[in-house]
Design an enzyme around this catalytic site. Structure first.
Site, mmCIF file in Angstrom:
data_model
loop_
_atom_site.group_PDB
_atom_site.id
_atom_site.type_symbol
_atom_site.label_atom_id
_atom_site.label_comp_id
_atom_site.label_asym_id
_atom_site.label_seq_id
_atom_site.Cartn_x
_atom_site.Cartn_y
_atom_site.Cartn_z
ATOM 1 N N ASN A 1 0.798 -1.224 0.000
ATOM 2 C CA ASN A 1 0.000 0.000 0.000
ATOM 3 C C ASN A 1 0.835 1.281 0.000
ATOM 4 O OD1 ASN A 1 0.744 -0.702 2.643
ATOM 5 N ND2 ASN A 1 -0.989 0.376 3.539
ATOM 6 N N ALA B 1 6.452 -6.263 -1.466
ATOM 7 C CA ALA B 1 5.259 -7.012 -1.854
ATOM 8 C C ALA B 1 5.301 -7.291 -3.353
ATOM 9 C CB ALA B 1 4.007 -6.217 -1.496
ATOM 10 N N GLU C 1 4.853 -4.060 12.468
ATOM 11 C CA GLU C 1 3.801 -3.051 12.309
ATOM 12 C C GLU C 1 2.667 -3.757 11.597
ATOM 13 O OE1 GLU C 1 1.227 -0.918 10.835
ATOM 14 O OE2 GLU C 1 2.707 -0.088 9.450
ATOM 15 N N ARG D 1 -7.182 9.050 2.588
ATOM 16 C CA ARG D 1 -5.781 8.993 2.172
ATOM 17 C C ARG D 1 -5.515 7.608 1.580
ATOM 18 N NH1 ARG D 1 -0.853 8.160 6.114
ATOM 19 N NH2 ARG D 1 0.921 8.746 4.808
ATOM 20 N N GLU E 1 -10.288 -4.735 9.511
ATOM 21 C CA GLU E 1 -9.696 -3.613 8.782
ATOM 22 C C GLU E 1 -10.234 -3.636 7.354
ATOM 23 O OE1 GLU E 1 -5.255 -1.662 8.680
ATOM 24 O OE2 GLU E 1 -5.420 -3.839 8.620
ATOM 25 N N SER F 1 1.122 10.332 10.763
ATOM 26 C CA SER F 1 2.437 9.893 10.296
ATOM 27 C C SER F 1 3.420 11.051 10.205
ATOM 28 C CB SER F 1 2.316 9.223 8.926
ATOM 29 O OG SER F 1 1.448 8.115 8.993
#
Length: 491
Positions: A165, A190, A264, A292, A395, A455
């Protein structure tokens, strides 16, 4: 440079992106000759293919990282800092080109992609500053018998596993502190979004990062390859960003060699709006926190708990703002909400929305997959979501806002904490004292009060409970790649 490379059609860049494995100083093909297709989510078309490495190539990257380890650890901190700063400037010089690559392989809107490149590059600048500040400690033992001297040394070779992502930011958030601390590393991006990582790696090579300090390994079968690396005694650090389910598997693998692990993992961020909040500010924050990267972020607001007195007005304004967003291909300048990463993501969103509706929720906006090429789901608002709905415990990773009303603050805190996750949370209130009190009560590693973004390269990023272990960013992020060595000294 390898003969196998990718150059986006119509784009002028500093180089064609190598599509092989970066092992030491060479871009090397996989011995098997296998390739992995990279798909444009906005169209479903194949962009190119990359080398598909196996266990042998995985161990070869460890060999390369090991060969470079002693030299990089001995490199003066100032020199490491200068190289990291050069990486920052090199990335920012190619911001638009990198943003186009991200949008092509990830589907996100160009505005989001440009923001990601700036955020990703900032980790190089921040850790260029931190590299010269790995401070030791000197204290007297309470007994007076000796001094206690503490040094921070590089932990060793690090395996860095990143998600699709944020293909640039998740890579640099790990690589930069590892290099600042004096560690060499292997990056495994990924398989959905490898081109960005490969481009960043080549930028780093050209900016002066020595051969073997950063290696890149791609594979379609990560289980055996990652297991082989985690059972190599030379690998001493694992940093993973991804799902909690995969994190648990990697922690079990890391346990055999007692490898230091930073995780994470998943999020399920609550967004609390109290009656006394400024409605317009809360809506602005909600748009950032929810939309976002089209909601495909671990910090994305997943559950909106709005106090009853402001609930109806909040839902109406949120529908108005989300309904006005332009959905389209990531590379289109007008796009504000891009494609989802793949069909699996669409299927998951559809399942969560259908379950919520079956339990009594009301679709106020969107709620149906768009009938067009690519993987698109529209910005959606689901109101009156009932307790027990799967969307409140999972999620969603998409542009769907699930909204519930609450009556008192204690109820809101209980709802916010009713999850196994604890990564990020958001609170909007006109009373700063109450906002800070709520922030302390919510079981999350990060809480944003009256803002929709948490962030920052200079802030410790990470979660509580099953959202992870350790922190990335800030000075804390560099210490994750250090061993504290205590030396007892008498003089």
């Amino acid at each position: 440079m390898t003969a196998n490379s990718f150059a986006p059609a119509g784009q002028t860049g500093p180089f064609a992106i190598p599509t092989e494995l970066l092992i030491g100083e060479h871009w090397a093909p996989a011995a098997s000759g296998k390739r992995i297709d990279v798909v444009n989510p906005s169209s479903g078309e194949v962009l190119t293919s990359i080398a598909d490495g196996g266990v042998d190539e995985a161990i070869a990257t460890v060999d390369a990282a090991d060969a470079a380890a002693a030299g990089w650890a001995a490199t003066p901190p100032r020199k490491r800092a200068e190289i990291l700063l050069a990486c920052f400037h090199a990335m920012m010089a190619q911001q638009e080109w990198l943003a186009q690559i991200i949008s092509l392989e990830n589907g996100k809107a160009l505005t989001d992609a440009r923001g990601e490149v700036a955020y990703a590059a900032e980790f190089f600048r921040w850790y260029a500053e931190e590299a010269v500040r790995i401070n030791g400690e000197l204290t007297m033992a309470p007994s007076g018998a000796n001094r206690i001297m503490v040094q921070y040394q590089p932990i060793g070779i690090a395996l860095l596993i990143t998600p699709w992502n944020f293909p640039a930011a998740m890579a640099t958030r790990k690589i930069a502190p590892a290099l600042a601390a004096g560690c060499t590393c292997i990056l495994k991006p990924a398989e959905e979004t490898p081109l960005t990582a490969l481009a960043v790696a080549e930028i780093m090579r050209r900016a002066g990062v020595p051969a073997g300090v950063v290696n890149v390994f791609n594979t379609s079968d990560p289980g055996p390859a990652c297991s082989a690396m985690l059972h190599d005694p030379r690998v001493r650090k694992l940093s993973f960003t991804g799902s909690t389910e995969v994190g648990r598997i990697l922690l079990r693998e890391a346990a055999d060699q007692v490898i230091s692990s930073s995780m994470e993992l998943g999020g399920n961020a609550p967004f609390l709006v109290l009656d006394d909040a400024d409605l317009d500010e809360a809506i602005e924050g909600a748009m950032v926190a929810k939309m976002r990267n089209a909601g495909e972020a671990c910090t994305a607001a997943n559950r909106f708990y709005v106090q009853r007195g402001i609930h109806d007005a909040f839902v109406a304004k949120l529908c108005e703002r989300m309904g006005a967003l332009t959905v389209g291909a990531g590379t289109d300048a007008a796009t504000q909400c891009g494609a989802m990463i793949n069909q699996e993501s669409i299927d998951k969103i559809e399942r969560l929305v259908a379950d919520a509706v079956d339990r009594g929720a009301e679709v106020r906006l969107g709620g149906k997959t768009l009938d067009r090429p690519g993987f698109f789901y529209p910005p959606s608002v689901i109101a009156n979501v009932q307790p027990g709905s799967e969307i409140l415990g999972t999620e969603v990773f998409g542009p769907v806002a699930a909204v519930m009303a609450f009556d008192d603050v204690d109820e809101a805190v209980a709802l916010a904490n009713a999850t196994e996750y604890g990564l990020a949370a958001y609170v909007y209130t006109g009373d700063l004292k109450r906002g800070l009190q709520l922030a302390e009560r919510i079981e999350c590693g990060m809480v944003a009060v009256n803002r929709g973004l948490v962030s920052d390269a200079a802030a410790p990023f990470g979660g509580m409970k099953q959202s992870g272990l350790g922190r990335e960013g800030a000075h804390h992020g560099m210490l994750e790649y250090c061993e504290a060595k205590y030396i007892a000294v008498s003089w």
